[in-house]
Structures are given as C-alpha cells and as structure tokens.
Design an enzyme around this catalytic site. Structure first.
Site, PDB file in Angstrom:
ATOM      1  N   ARG A 101       0.826  -1.253   0.192  1.00 21.76           N
ATOM      2  CA  ARG A 101       0.017  -0.122   0.150  1.00 21.76           C
ATOM      3  C   ARG A 101       0.808   1.281  -0.205  1.00 21.76           C
ATOM      4  O   ARG A 101       1.931   1.040   0.709  1.00 21.76           O
ATOM      5  CB  ARG A 101      -0.848   0.044   1.300  1.00 21.76           C
ATOM      6  N   GLU A 152      -4.278   7.530  -4.813  1.00 19.74           N
ATOM      7  CA  GLU A 152      -4.685   6.760  -6.027  1.00 19.74           C
ATOM      8  C   GLU A 152      -6.101   7.148  -6.379  1.00 19.74           C
ATOM      9  O   GLU A 152      -6.884   7.020  -5.311  1.00 19.74           O
ATOM     10  CB  GLU A 152      -4.592   5.232  -5.580  1.00 19.74           C
ATOM     11  N   HIS A 160      -1.027   0.232 -10.059  1.00 17.70           N
ATOM     12  CA  HIS A 160      -1.780  -0.733  -9.075  1.00 17.70           C
ATOM     13  C   HIS A 160      -2.416  -1.945  -9.657  1.00 17.70           C
ATOM     14  O   HIS A 160      -3.573  -2.083  -9.737  1.00 17.70           O
ATOM     15  CB  HIS A 160      -2.753   0.129  -8.084  1.00 17.70           C
TER      16      HIS A 160
END
Length: 333
Positions: free
Chosen positions: A238, A267, A287
């Site tokens: 993360r 994000e 991601h």
C-alpha cells in the site's frame, strides 16, 4: 424474501455478478469510477450485503446508511485499509476480503518490478522509443545484478513467501522481517532478522505489509538512509507504507539506487502524476499487482462466495482479521 446486495462497480471481471444476481436482488452502481459517498449511501439503504473494492470507504456513515439489514461487506481485494473494522464490529457486520487468490500473481509483478528497477529496463525502453539508441556503448543502460543479491522481505505472509520462492531461481539470499511470521524457514529458505539488519544488508527491499497506523510511513528518511546506496526499494503493498517525499529525495540524491512502485499514497493519480513517475530510476505501475483475467475473476468470485455464505447464515470463508465470521457475532480478537 430475496435479500438486496449492492455492488459498487459495474466492471467486475468474470461471471460472478450473474451468479450473485440469480440469488439476490442485485443493485449495481453503473457510473464511472466509484460512487461519491452521498450516492453510495443512498444506494446502500436497506442492503443486506455490499460488494466493493479495497479503496471504497467502508465507514460508520456507510454502515449506518445501509441500516440494520446489513449483514456483510465483501471486499474484492486483499487490502482493507479503507474499512473501519471497529465500526463494523460494533454493528455486527461481517467484513471479508480475498487472501490467497492473488498471492502468486502479485508475486509475479513484484519480481517484474525488481527486474525492471535493478536493470533499468524502463529507462532503456523509453530511450529506445525516443530514438536515442545510437552507437553501441559499453556504459549504456548499466543496471545492477539480481542473481546472487540479497532480498529483504518486509512482511512474510502469502505474497512475501511467494516472492521468496521466485528468488530461489535467481540464487538470491533471502531475509525477512515479520513479527507474526515464523523464524528461519527452509521452504522457502529465508532468515528472520530485525528491520535494521534487513535494511542494512538487503540489495532489494520488498514491502508486503498491510497499511495500518503502525505501518504508515514505515519506510521514511531514516530507513532509506540505512539502506545501501546500491539498494532497490519495491512495493506492491500500500502506498502509505512509504513516505513518498523521502523516497523521492533518496533516489534523486543517490541515497538508494532505484525503486519500483505499484502503489501510491494517492490513487488514482489522474493528470497530476506523482513526481516519482518522472524519475528515470523509479519504475511506476498503476496498481496492477493482481491484474490478470484469472486472478481478478477469482477475487470477485471469492468475495461473492463470502457474501452468499453470510446471507445464508453460514460462516464467511475469509473474514477480515478480527472480524466476526457470522453476522451479529462478536468480532474475533
């Protein structure tokens, strides 16, 4: 009476939503991206289940908007930093996630980032695409070796162990730091060390921890300064685990050699890219750690399995750590 289930995305891969629709009154968010909180709260009213992603905010406001009918929130993700677990436990709502099904795929991507960052493959490809490959030079595109290097894994769960298995093929020495994992292991071979030792000895530091108050900015200026100047930092965990400002400074000043990132503090980025995306010694991806057709479909299927089990008053297959397995049951410690 058919129970109502809300899904917060219209674009979930695989055929799982059809299966869910056949066994519930399925309400689908059909907008772009994810719904704003007010829209999400309105859609959730009266729902017995919610199928969402790890970056959806599952907080007290959403749980209260759904009301007492809500039994289960199924995350189609392994990460759960958007969930207020205490609020869910107080309301007897089961929250589930999808461990296991994405470990191997994410480990593949982790090793891709290691290769790209250490060997400067992204910069080399960009140079070729820009027509900058002229005469052959022995000092062009020089990277660092992966074979025989030391890999340090911060977090030694399913993904970390999968990365360690891949490291065997490159003849890497593997260290790990994880207070919840066993000590030295033989399958895969890895030596347990404290974090300062791992940072000092590893040529590659790869992060595999959830984002919690304890792990936020786990890697900051001090930790980066403790690494080798030839080291590479990789993260598929993360974004908030790394202090991105400190990392940017470390790469620009040569405090570490390079980085490979699939996750960020903000994000998605949209047009306002992180400055890290422009750094030649930083490989950035959007991601996509679990982004294969089979894995994303398996994540959705497991999330739906969890929802259907709880709606049938059976234990969830993969509840979050500390979550009740049945609706209304006390949370596990």
């Amino acid at each position: 009476m058919t129970q109502r289930v809300l899904t917060t995305r219209p674009d979930l891969p695989g055929g799982g939503l059809d299966r869910l629709a056949a066994r519930s009154d399925l309400v689908r968010w059909d907008g772009q991206g994810k719904p704003e909180p007010a829209e999400l709260h309105a859609l959730a009213a009266g729902a017995s289940g919610i199928l969402c992603l790890g970056n959806d905010r599952v907080d007290a406001a959403l749980l209260d908007a759904a009301g007492p009918s809500l039994k289960v929130v199924g995350l189609a993700s392994m990460g759960f930093d958007g969930v207020d677990r205490e609020a869910a436990a107080e309301r007897g709502v089961v929250v589930t996630h999808t461990p296991g099904v994405l470990a191997e795929t994410t480990a593949d991507l982790t090793f891709s980032l290691i290769l790209m960052a250490r060997r400067r493959l992204g910069a080399a490809r960009d140079s070729l695409a820009a027509g900058q490959w002229g005469l052959f030079r022995m000092d062009d595109y020089l990277g660092l070796d992966i074979h025989g290097a030391t890999l340090g894994l911060v977090g030694f769960g399913q993904i970390g162990r999968a990365v360690a298995r891949r490291a065997q093929g490159f003849g890497m020495r593997v260290l790990h730091h994880d207070p919840f994992a066993p000590d030295d292991t033989q399958d895969p071979p890895s030596k347990a060390v404290d974090l300062p030792t791992l940072l000092a000895e590893a040529d590659v530091v790869s992060l595999h921890v959830p984002l919690t108050p304890q792990t936020r900015h786990l890697i900051g200026a001090d930790e980066l300064a403790a690494m080798k100047s030839t080291a590479t930092l990789v993260s598929t965990s993360r974004g908030g685990v790394i202090d991105e400002g400190a990392l940017l400074h470390a790469v620009r000043k040569g405090i570490i050699h390079s980085a490979g990132l699939d996750v960020y503090e903000r994000e998605p980025m949209g047009a306002e890219l992180s400055p890290l995306a422009a750094e030649p010694n930083v490989v950035t991806l959007p991601h996509i750690g679990s982004a294969t057709e089979a894995t994303r479909a398996a994540m959705v299927d497991l999330a739906i399995d969890n929802i259907l089990e709880v709606l049938a008053d059976r234990p969830a297959t993969t509840p979050l750590p500390g979550s009740a397995a049945l609706p209304g049951a006390p949370a596990r410690s």
